[in-house]
Design a protein around this motif. Structure first.
Motif, PDB file in Angstrom:
ATOM      1  N   MET A 120      -5.475  -6.438   0.959  1.00 58.11           N
ATOM      2  CA  MET A 120      -4.704  -6.597  -0.276  1.00 58.11           C
ATOM      3  C   MET A 120      -4.168  -5.245  -0.755  1.00 58.11           C
ATOM      4  SD  MET A 120      -7.092  -9.348  -2.319  1.00 58.11           S
ATOM      5  CE  MET A 120      -6.001  -9.584  -3.731  1.00 58.11           C
ATOM      6  N   LYS A 121      -5.015  -4.218  -0.667  1.00 58.17           N
ATOM      7  CA  LYS A 121      -4.589  -2.891  -1.111  1.00 58.17           C
ATOM      8  C   LYS A 121      -3.480  -2.338  -0.217  1.00 58.17           C
ATOM      9  CE  LYS A 121      -8.713  -1.403  -3.588  1.00 58.17           C
ATOM     10  NZ  LYS A 121      -9.816  -0.437  -3.661  1.00 58.17           N
ATOM     11  N   ILE A 122      -3.620  -2.507   1.074  1.00 59.68           N
ATOM     12  CA  ILE A 122      -2.578  -2.022   1.991  1.00 59.68           C
ATOM     13  C   ILE A 122      -1.264  -2.743   1.720  1.00 59.68           C
ATOM     14  CG2 ILE A 122      -1.831  -2.033   4.418  1.00 59.68           C
ATOM     15  CD1 ILE A 122      -3.833   0.145   3.846  1.00 59.68           C
ATOM     16  N   ALA A 123      -1.322  -4.059   1.590  1.00 58.59           N
ATOM     17  CA  ALA A 123      -0.101  -4.847   1.392  1.00 58.59           C
ATOM     18  C   ALA A 123       0.621  -4.497   0.099  1.00 58.59           C
ATOM     19  CB  ALA A 123      -0.437  -6.335   1.412  1.00 58.59           C
ATOM     20  N   THR A 124      -0.120  -4.036  -0.911  1.00 57.12           N
ATOM     21  CA  THR A 124       0.498  -3.749  -2.208  1.00 57.12           C
ATOM     22  C   THR A 124       0.644  -2.248  -2.483  1.00 57.12           C
ATOM     23  OG1 THR A 124      -1.647  -3.909  -3.330  1.00 57.12           O
ATOM     24  CG2 THR A 124      -0.314  -5.927  -3.221  1.00 57.12           C
ATOM     25  N   SER A 125       0.407  -1.431  -1.477  1.00 56.06           N
ATOM     26  CA  SER A 125       0.474   0.019  -1.685  1.00 56.06           C
ATOM     27  C   SER A 125       1.915   0.515  -1.729  1.00 56.06           C
ATOM     28  CB  SER A 125      -0.294   0.760  -0.586  1.00 56.06           C
ATOM     29  OG  SER A 125       0.428   0.723   0.621  1.00 56.06           O
ATOM     30  N   ARG A 126       2.102   1.627  -2.391  1.00 49.50           N
ATOM     31  CA  ARG A 126       3.447   2.210  -2.484  1.00 49.50           C
ATOM     32  C   ARG A 126       3.928   2.720  -1.134  1.00 49.50           C
ATOM     33  NH1 ARG A 126       0.306   6.062  -5.539  1.00 49.50           N
ATOM     34  NH2 ARG A 126       0.821   4.947  -7.422  1.00 49.50           N
ATOM     35  N   SER A 127       3.007   2.987  -0.221  1.00 51.30           N
ATOM     36  CA  SER A 127       3.426   3.458   1.102  1.00 51.30           C
ATOM     37  C   SER A 127       3.976   2.321   1.968  1.00 51.30           C
ATOM     38  CB  SER A 127       2.269   4.157   1.824  1.00 51.30           C
ATOM     39  OG  SER A 127       1.221   3.253   2.044  1.00 51.30           O
ATOM     40  N   VAL A 128       3.697   1.077   1.580  1.00 50.58           N
ATOM     41  CA  VAL A 128       4.231  -0.078   2.304  1.00 50.58           C
ATOM     42  C   VAL A 128       5.449  -0.646   1.584  1.00 50.58           C
ATOM     43  CG1 VAL A 128       3.722  -2.461   2.989  1.00 50.58           C
ATOM     44  CG2 VAL A 128       2.039  -0.669   3.393  1.00 50.58           C
ATOM     45  N   LEU A 129       5.392  -0.693   0.275  1.00 42.13           N
ATOM     46  CA  LEU A 129       6.492  -1.231  -0.528  1.00 42.13           C
ATOM     47  C   LEU A 129       7.520  -0.124  -0.771  1.00 42.13           C
ATOM     48  CD1 LEU A 129       4.348  -3.282  -3.086  1.00 42.13           C
ATOM     49  CD2 LEU A 129       5.473  -4.114  -1.013  1.00 42.13           C
TER      50      LEU A 129
END
Length: 154
Positions: A120-129
């Motif tokens: 969940m944290k990876i999917a919503t991180s600024r480095s992904v978005l």
């Protein structure tokens, strides 16, 4: 070695778990004396580690007989939790820090596993978005709401 903020946080959480009603009342100056720190350090810990997103309600009264009351919010039902998280805490937009605090709360309440929380944290991180900040925070809110709805429905 842990820093003083971590030590104060752990102390307060230990006292909370020992409390029959899930709340404690402290005096900032007394706690500062115990940990030999300035009272503003106590404020910092309470303001950053005992937030609504993390499942706490903090009340305070200033003055000579002043106190700080910390209460752990009990989850009464998954439906109420979903409503609180999606309607009141997340809303239309959410920062990464607040989003992560909500995910940590789900982990603490054992509603998600370590692995699910990490995903969940990876999917919503600024480095992904990788979009501008305003759109990123709105996208993060939408994603978190959907994730939470899916998790709480299982």
């Amino acid at each position: 070695m842990r820093n003083i903020s971590d030590i104060i946080e752990q102390h307060l959480k230990r006292i909370l778990t020992e409390s029959p009603d899930g709340s404690i009342e402290i005096q900032r100056s007394e706690l500062a004396d115990i940990f030999q720190c300035v009272p503003s350090q106590i404020n910092y810990v309470i303001n950053t580690r005992f937030t609504v997103e993390k499942g706490y309600v903090v009340e305070s009264k200033r003055g000579g007989g002043g106190y700080i009351r910390i209460r752990k919010v009990q989850i009464v039902s998954k439906a109420k939790l979903q409503e609180l998280l999606t309607e009141e805490l997340i809303g239309e937009s959410i920062t990464q820090g607040v989003g992560y605090a909500i995910i940590d709360r789900l982990l603490e309440e054992k509603l998600v596993s370590q692995r699910e929380a990490a995903l969940m944290k990876i999917a919503t991180s600024r480095s992904v978005l990788l979009v501008d900040a305003e759109l990123r925070d709105r996208l993060r809110a939408t994603m978190l709401k959907q994730m939470i709805a899916t998790i709480l429905l299982r």
